[in-house]
Design a protein around this motif. Structure first.
Motif, short mmCIF file in Angstrom:
data_model
loop_
_atom_site.label_atom_id
_atom_site.label_comp_id
_atom_site.label_asym_id
_atom_site.label_seq_id
_atom_site.Cartn_x
_atom_site.Cartn_y
_atom_site.Cartn_z
N CYS A 120 -3.20 9.15 30.55
CA CYS A 120 -2.60 9.49 29.27
C CYS A 120 -2.31 11.00 29.22
O CYS A 120 -3.18 11.82 29.47
N LEU A 121 -1.07 11.33 28.86
CA LEU A 121 -0.66 12.73 28.75
C LEU A 121 -0.27 13.10 27.32
O LEU A 121 0.18 14.21 27.07
N THR A 122 -0.47 12.17 26.39
CA THR A 122 -0.06 12.36 25.01
C THR A 122 -1.27 12.67 24.13
O THR A 122 -2.28 11.96 24.18
N LYS A 123 -1.13 13.71 23.31
CA LYS A 123 -2.21 14.11 22.40
C LYS A 123 -1.77 13.97 20.95
O LYS A 123 -0.59 14.04 20.64
N ASP A 152 4.87 7.94 11.15
CA ASP A 152 5.79 6.89 11.60
C ASP A 152 5.98 6.90 13.11
O ASP A 152 6.29 5.87 13.70
N ASN A 153 5.84 8.04 13.73
CA ASN A 153 6.07 8.16 15.17
C ASN A 153 4.78 8.35 15.95
O ASN A 153 4.78 9.02 16.99
N ASP A 154 3.68 7.80 15.47
CA ASP A 154 2.41 7.92 16.17
C ASP A 154 2.52 7.32 17.57
O ASP A 154 3.12 6.25 17.75
N PRO A 155 1.94 7.97 18.56
CA PRO A 155 1.92 7.38 19.90
C PRO A 155 1.08 6.11 19.91
O PRO A 155 0.16 5.96 19.12
N VAL A 156 1.42 5.20 20.80
CA VAL A 156 0.69 3.93 20.88
C VAL A 156 -0.73 4.16 21.38
O VAL A 156 -1.68 3.56 20.88
N VAL A 157 -0.88 5.04 22.36
CA VAL A 157 -2.18 5.44 22.89
C VAL A 157 -2.15 6.95 23.04
O VAL A 157 -1.13 7.52 23.43
N PHE A 158 -3.28 7.61 22.72
CA PHE A 158 -3.30 9.07 22.77
C PHE A 158 -4.71 9.57 22.96
O PHE A 158 -5.69 8.82 22.88
N LYS A 159 -4.82 10.86 23.24
CA LYS A 159 -6.12 11.54 23.31
C LYS A 159 -6.07 12.71 22.34
O LYS A 159 -5.03 12.98 21.75
N SER A 160 -7.20 13.39 22.16
CA SER A 160 -7.26 14.46 21.18
C SER A 160 -8.05 15.64 21.72
O SER A 160 -9.09 15.47 22.36
N TYR A 169 -7.46 6.86 22.14
CA TYR A 169 -7.38 6.29 20.79
C TYR A 169 -6.08 5.54 20.63
O TYR A 169 -5.12 5.77 21.38
N CYS A 170 -6.05 4.66 19.67
CA CYS A 170 -4.83 3.91 19.37
C CYS A 170 -4.84 3.50 17.92
O CYS A 170 -5.85 3.64 17.23
N GLY A 171 -3.72 2.97 17.48
CA GLY A 171 -3.62 2.41 16.14
C GLY A 171 -3.59 0.89 16.21
O GLY A 171 -3.78 0.28 17.27
N ASP A 172 -3.34 0.29 15.05
CA ASP A 172 -3.31 -1.17 14.96
C ASP A 172 -2.26 -1.79 15.88
O ASP A 172 -2.46 -2.88 16.41
#
Length: 193
Positions: A120-123, A152-160, A169-172
Protein backbone atom coordinates in the motif's frame (compact mmCIF):
# COMPACT_ATOMS: atom_id res chain seq x y z
CA UNK A 1 -23.14 6.32 8.40
CA UNK A 2 -20.10 4.55 7.01
CA UNK A 3 -17.40 3.12 9.24
CA UNK A 4 -13.67 2.61 9.04
CA UNK A 5 -11.87 -0.61 9.94
CA UNK A 6 -8.35 -1.75 10.72
CA UNK A 7 -7.43 -4.83 8.69
CA UNK A 8 -6.02 -7.63 10.81
CA UNK A 9 -5.17 -11.31 11.04
CA UNK A 10 -7.08 -13.12 13.73
CA UNK A 11 -7.85 -16.72 12.78
CA UNK A 12 -4.91 -18.98 13.64
CA UNK A 13 -6.33 -21.75 11.45
CA UNK A 14 -4.90 -19.82 8.50
CA UNK A 15 -1.28 -20.19 7.49
CA UNK A 16 1.00 -17.19 7.10
CA UNK A 17 3.29 -16.31 4.21
CA UNK A 18 6.83 -17.35 5.17
CA UNK A 19 8.56 -14.31 3.73
CA UNK A 20 10.69 -11.92 5.75
CA UNK A 21 11.90 -8.49 4.59
CA UNK A 22 15.45 -9.82 5.05
CA UNK A 23 14.74 -12.26 2.20
CA UNK A 24 14.01 -9.24 0.02
CA UNK A 25 17.06 -7.31 1.21
CA UNK A 26 19.31 -10.22 0.25
CA UNK A 27 17.96 -10.13 -3.32
CA UNK A 28 17.58 -6.36 -3.80
CA UNK A 29 19.83 -4.77 -6.45
CA UNK A 30 22.85 -3.07 -4.93
CA UNK A 31 23.05 -0.28 -7.51
CA UNK A 32 19.77 1.47 -6.60
CA UNK A 33 21.01 3.24 -3.49
CA UNK A 34 18.50 1.41 -1.29
CA UNK A 35 19.24 1.50 2.39
CA UNK A 36 18.49 -1.30 4.84
CA UNK A 37 15.60 0.68 6.35
CA UNK A 38 14.07 1.40 2.92
CA UNK A 39 13.03 -2.25 2.90
CA UNK A 40 12.73 -3.03 6.61
CA UNK A 41 10.48 0.04 7.03
CA UNK A 42 8.91 -0.05 3.57
CA UNK A 43 5.46 0.83 4.94
CA UNK A 44 6.55 3.93 6.82
CA UNK A 45 8.83 5.10 4.00
CA UNK A 46 6.37 4.17 1.22
CA UNK A 47 9.20 2.40 -0.60
CA UNK A 48 8.26 1.49 -4.15
CA UNK A 49 9.59 -1.96 -5.00
CA UNK A 50 7.85 -3.01 -8.22
CA UNK A 51 10.64 -1.83 -10.58
CA UNK A 52 13.26 -4.06 -8.92
CA UNK A 53 11.18 -6.69 -7.11
CA UNK A 54 13.20 -9.94 -7.05
CA UNK A 55 12.02 -13.35 -8.16
CA UNK A 56 11.20 -14.88 -4.78
CA UNK A 57 9.91 -18.32 -3.89
CA UNK A 58 8.48 -19.12 -0.48
CA UNK A 59 5.67 -21.06 1.11
CA UNK A 60 2.93 -20.72 3.68
CA UNK A 61 3.59 -21.93 7.23
CA UNK A 62 1.02 -23.12 9.72
CA UNK A 63 0.73 -21.85 13.23
CA UNK A 64 1.90 -24.21 15.93
CA UNK A 65 -0.53 -27.00 16.89
CA UNK A 66 -2.79 -26.49 13.85
CA UNK A 67 -3.37 -29.91 12.29
CA UNK A 68 -5.24 -28.86 9.14
CA UNK A 69 -4.11 -25.34 8.28
CA UNK A 70 -5.87 -23.40 5.54
CA UNK A 71 -4.36 -21.00 3.05
CA UNK A 72 -6.26 -17.69 3.34
CA UNK A 73 -7.57 -15.98 0.20
CA UNK A 74 -6.39 -12.64 1.54
CA UNK A 75 -4.48 -11.85 4.71
CA UNK A 76 -2.04 -9.47 6.33
CA UNK A 77 1.66 -9.72 5.56
CA UNK A 78 3.06 -8.97 9.03
CA UNK A 79 6.20 -7.34 7.61
CA UNK A 80 4.29 -4.07 7.26
CA UNK A 81 1.13 -2.42 5.98
CA UNK A 82 0.66 -4.98 3.23
CA UNK A 83 -1.68 -7.75 2.15
CA UNK A 84 -1.08 -11.20 0.69
CA UNK A 85 -3.47 -12.25 -2.06
CA UNK A 86 -3.87 -15.75 -3.48
CA UNK A 87 -4.47 -16.04 -7.24
CA UNK A 88 -8.24 -15.98 -6.59
CA UNK A 89 -8.08 -12.78 -4.51
CA UNK A 90 -5.67 -11.20 -7.01
CA UNK A 91 -8.08 -11.95 -9.87
CA UNK A 92 -10.99 -10.40 -7.95
CA UNK A 93 -9.24 -7.48 -6.22
CA UNK A 94 -6.04 -6.83 -8.16
CA UNK A 95 -7.37 -4.04 -10.40
CA UNK A 96 -9.05 -2.31 -7.47
CA UNK A 97 -6.05 -2.48 -5.13
CA UNK A 98 -3.55 -1.61 -7.85
CA UNK A 99 -4.86 1.98 -7.79
CA UNK A 100 -3.65 2.38 -4.20
CA UNK A 101 -0.26 0.69 -4.29
CA UNK A 102 1.69 -1.96 -6.11
CA UNK A 103 1.19 -5.68 -6.52
CA UNK A 104 4.33 -7.79 -6.20
CA UNK A 105 4.43 -11.46 -7.29
CA UNK A 106 5.69 -14.19 -4.98
CA UNK A 107 6.13 -17.74 -6.24
CA UNK A 108 4.78 -20.39 -3.88
CA UNK A 109 6.60 -23.71 -3.65
CA UNK A 110 4.83 -26.41 -5.72
CA UNK A 111 2.18 -23.99 -7.01
CA UNK A 112 1.76 -22.90 -10.64
CA UNK A 113 0.34 -19.44 -10.03
CA UNK A 114 1.98 -16.83 -7.80
CA UNK A 115 0.51 -15.11 -4.81
CA UNK A 116 0.75 -11.35 -4.66
CA UNK A 117 1.83 -8.87 -2.02
CA UNK A 118 -0.09 -5.60 -2.05
CA UNK A 119 2.32 -2.86 -0.96
CA UNK A 120 0.00 0.00 0.00
CA UNK A 121 1.34 3.41 -1.04
CA UNK A 122 -1.77 5.45 -0.23
CA UNK A 123 -2.15 7.41 3.01
CA UNK A 124 -5.04 9.14 4.69
CA UNK A 125 -4.65 11.62 7.52
CA UNK A 126 -6.20 10.74 10.86
CA UNK A 127 -8.80 13.20 12.07
CA UNK A 128 -7.14 15.03 15.01
CA UNK A 129 -10.53 15.44 16.70
CA UNK A 130 -11.11 11.68 16.62
CA UNK A 131 -7.57 10.40 17.25
CA UNK A 132 -5.47 10.29 20.39
CA UNK A 133 -2.38 8.57 21.78
CA UNK A 134 -2.13 7.25 25.32
CA UNK A 135 1.00 8.57 27.05
CA UNK A 136 3.00 7.26 29.95
CA UNK A 137 5.86 9.32 31.35
CA UNK A 138 5.55 11.71 28.43
CA UNK A 139 6.06 8.90 25.88
CA UNK A 140 3.35 7.61 23.54
CA UNK A 141 2.67 3.94 24.33
CA UNK A 142 -0.50 3.05 22.43
CA UNK A 143 -3.28 4.49 20.34
CA UNK A 144 -6.21 5.36 22.56
CA UNK A 145 -8.57 6.06 19.67
CA UNK A 146 -8.30 6.58 15.94
CA UNK A 147 -10.71 8.03 13.44
CA UNK A 148 -10.83 9.40 9.94
CA UNK A 149 -13.01 12.00 8.29
CA UNK A 150 -15.23 10.57 5.57
CA UNK A 151 -14.81 11.82 2.03
CA UNK A 152 -16.32 11.01 -1.33
CA UNK A 153 -12.92 10.06 -2.74
CA UNK A 154 -11.64 7.98 0.17
CA UNK A 155 -9.14 5.32 -0.89
CA UNK A 156 -10.42 1.75 -0.71
CA UNK A 157 -7.41 0.70 1.39
CA UNK A 158 -4.93 3.06 3.04
CA UNK A 159 -2.39 3.56 5.80
CA UNK A 160 -1.85 6.51 8.13
CA UNK A 161 1.12 8.45 9.44
CA UNK A 162 -0.70 8.59 12.80
CA UNK A 163 0.48 5.04 13.59
CA UNK A 164 3.69 5.26 11.52
CA UNK A 165 1.99 3.30 8.71
CA UNK A 166 1.94 0.13 10.81
CA UNK A 167 -1.57 -0.98 9.81
CA UNK A 168 -3.94 -0.92 6.86
CA UNK A 169 -7.40 0.61 7.06
CA UNK A 170 -10.48 0.56 4.89
CA UNK A 171 -14.07 1.69 4.78
CA UNK A 172 -17.32 -0.20 4.35
CA UNK A 173 -16.86 -0.46 0.60
CA UNK A 174 -13.81 -2.74 0.78
CA UNK A 175 -15.26 -4.80 3.63
CA UNK A 176 -18.42 -5.39 1.58
CA UNK A 177 -16.44 -6.36 -1.54
CA UNK A 178 -14.41 -8.93 0.41
CA UNK A 179 -17.62 -10.35 1.93
CA UNK A 180 -19.40 -10.40 -1.44
CA UNK A 181 -16.57 -12.41 -3.01
CA UNK A 182 -16.46 -14.67 0.07
CA UNK A 183 -12.72 -14.19 0.52
CA UNK A 184 -11.40 -15.80 3.71
CA UNK A 185 -8.60 -14.76 6.03
CA UNK A 186 -8.98 -11.05 6.71
CA UNK A 187 -10.53 -9.57 9.85
CA UNK A 188 -12.08 -6.09 10.00
CA UNK A 189 -11.72 -4.40 13.38
CA UNK A 190 -14.15 -1.52 13.69
CA UNK A 191 -12.52 1.74 14.76
CA UNK A 192 -14.22 3.06 17.87
CA UNK A 193 -14.17 6.81 18.21
Amino acid sequence: MSKFYRLSYRDYLYSMLALDPLDIIRRAPRDLGLEFDDIMEFSRRSTKMKAWWPDIETTFVANEDIESPEIPDITIWPAGAALVLTPKAYRLLGDLLGKFGELLPVRILNEEQPCWIFNCLTKKDADPELSEWEYQGGMPISIKRLGFEFGDNDPVVFKSDFDNCAFLYCGDRFRKIVAEYELKGLAFDSLVV
